[in-house]
Design a protein around this motif. Structure first.
Motif, mmCIF file in Angstrom:
data_model
loop_
_atom_site.group_PDB
_atom_site.id
_atom_site.type_symbol
_atom_site.label_atom_id
_atom_site.label_comp_id
_atom_site.label_asym_id
_atom_site.label_seq_id
_atom_site.Cartn_x
_atom_site.Cartn_y
_atom_site.Cartn_z
ATOM 1 N N THR A 259 0.863 -1.180 0.000
ATOM 2 C CA THR A 259 0.000 0.000 0.000
ATOM 3 C C THR A 259 0.900 1.231 0.000
ATOM 4 N N GLU A 260 0.571 2.166 -0.830
ATOM 5 C CA GLU A 260 1.367 3.391 -0.880
ATOM 6 C C GLU A 260 0.430 4.596 -0.942
ATOM 7 N N LEU B 140 -7.603 4.273 3.579
ATOM 8 C CA LEU B 140 -6.891 5.068 4.587
ATOM 9 C C LEU B 140 -7.017 4.421 5.961
ATOM 10 N N SER B 141 -8.185 3.904 6.251
ATOM 11 C CA SER B 141 -8.397 3.264 7.551
ATOM 12 C C SER B 141 -7.523 2.028 7.704
ATOM 13 N N GLN C 123 -4.713 1.647 10.565
ATOM 14 C CA GLN C 123 -4.641 0.519 11.503
ATOM 15 C C GLN C 123 -3.240 -0.090 11.507
ATOM 16 N N GLN C 124 -2.660 -0.169 10.314
ATOM 17 C CA GLN C 124 -1.309 -0.709 10.222
ATOM 18 C C GLN C 124 -0.325 0.200 10.945
ATOM 19 N N LEU C 125 -0.493 1.522 10.739
ATOM 20 C CA LEU C 125 0.402 2.474 11.389
ATOM 21 C C LEU C 125 0.159 2.510 12.895
ATOM 22 N N SER C 126 -1.118 2.419 13.247
ATOM 23 C CA SER C 126 -1.469 2.431 14.664
ATOM 24 C C SER C 126 -0.809 1.270 15.396
ATOM 25 N N SER C 127 -0.695 0.160 14.718
ATOM 26 C CA SER C 127 -0.115 -1.023 15.351
ATOM 27 C C SER C 127 1.379 -0.836 15.657
ATOM 28 N N ILE C 128 1.993 0.128 14.983
ATOM 29 C CA ILE C 128 3.414 0.389 15.297
ATOM 30 C C ILE C 128 3.586 1.725 16.006
ATOM 31 N N GLY C 129 2.474 2.300 16.501
ATOM 32 C CA GLY C 129 2.549 3.476 17.360
ATOM 33 C C GLY C 129 2.421 4.816 16.665
#
Lengths: 185, 111
Positions: free
Chosen positions: A114-115, B89-90, B94-100
């Motif tokens: 995803t980018e 985007l969600s 979620q992916q970003l949230s999982s790494i803080g």
């Protein structure tokens, strides 16, 4: 996703010069069980802006006023490997190579990527947003052109309990130039 | 000659048959025909005008209908685009949230 949208308005091809060439992605529609195709140019967006209404419709109209073009290709397949992911990858690379777009989020997984790319804008707003997401059974490419406030876009479809991703005043994580997840490309 | 004789002469002269001027009948018929044609012309002009106004009104109405349909179709497309955008985007959030990572500021790439 039960919808089947294959909408080809004749005027769709009259998108602005800034519009990205999506024709290469249209090849992916062949084996898709469901597809969503959106082509909105300035004329169609001005029609939406003129619709009026209250609440969500008003917000949608306000957003449409700020947009110049919206292009979406989203295809869903029955099984993995039914589309050429390399084609999506090369599309993304071609867009990145143009130099107009900056990658702000790049996530690579074992069977997809995803980018999120943003075009330089003014007044603290991005000039465009491009999302390229490829999964084994689904591929989505979204291109939004225009000086718009990303929070307005999110406000129209915000999901509860999900952290914000937008042009906010607080800086908790500022990727410069691109934030990378644990699984980066 | 009596007064009575004068009266008779006058009466005879008054009642004597006088031929109509040449072409009077044609002129009268022509005038009547002209009046009828003029009236028909006005009626036809009014009918054409009414037709033109009706056609124009229908044209405007049809155009508005087409534009309304196009606007509605565009609105549905835009909603679909927003829906897909927000879904993607969600997922990334979620992916970003999982790494803080909680917020990404896009001003970083704006000028």
């Amino acid at each position: 996703m039960k919808r089947l949208w294959v909408i080809w308005p004749a005027t769709a091809l009259a998108l602005l010069a800034q519009a990205i060439d999506f024709s290469v992605l249209d090849k992916l529609a062949g084996k898709a069980k469901e597809s969503a195709v959106v082509n909105l140019g300035p004329e169609q967006l001005s029609l939406v802006a003129g619709l009026g209404g209250k609440g969500g419709a008003e917000k949608l109209g306000d957003l449409a006023k700020e947009l110049r073009a919206v292009q979406v290709r989203s295809f869903e397949y029955d099984a993995p490997g039914m589309y050429d992911m390399e084609l999506v990858r090369s599309f993304r690379d071609k867009v990145k190579a143009s130099g107009e777009w900056t990658s702000v989020v790049s996530v690579k997984e074992k069977d997809g990527f995803t980018e999120i790319l943003v075009k330089k804008g003014t007044q603290g707003k991005p000039g465009g947003l491009l999302i390229v997401a490829a999964e084994p059974k689904e591929v989505s490419v979204v291109h939004v052109e225009g000086l718009f406030d990303l929070s307005a876009l999110r406000g129209l479809g915000v999901l509860p309990g999900v952290p914000s991703l937008g042009a906010g005043p607080k800086k908790e994580a500022a990727p410069s130039p691109a934030p990378k997840s644990g699984k980066q490309e | 000659m009596t007064e009575w004789d004068n009266f008779e002469d006058h009466l005879r002269a008054s009642l004597r048959r006088v031929e109509a001027p040449a072409g009077l009948q044609e002129r009268i018929l022509h005038a009547a025909r002209l009046r009828r044609l003029r009236r028909q012309l006005w009626l036809r002009a009014a009918a054409v005008l009414l037709l033109v106004i009706s056609a124009a009104a229908y044209g405007v109405f049809w155009r508005l209908q087409v534009r309304a349909r196009q606007a509605e179709q565009a609105r549905r497309q835009l909603e679909l685009a927003i829906q897909i955008t927000n879904r993607r985007l969600s997922q990334v959030e979620q992916q970003l949230s999982s790494i803080g990572v909680k917020t990404i500021r896009f001003e970083e790439v704006s000028q």
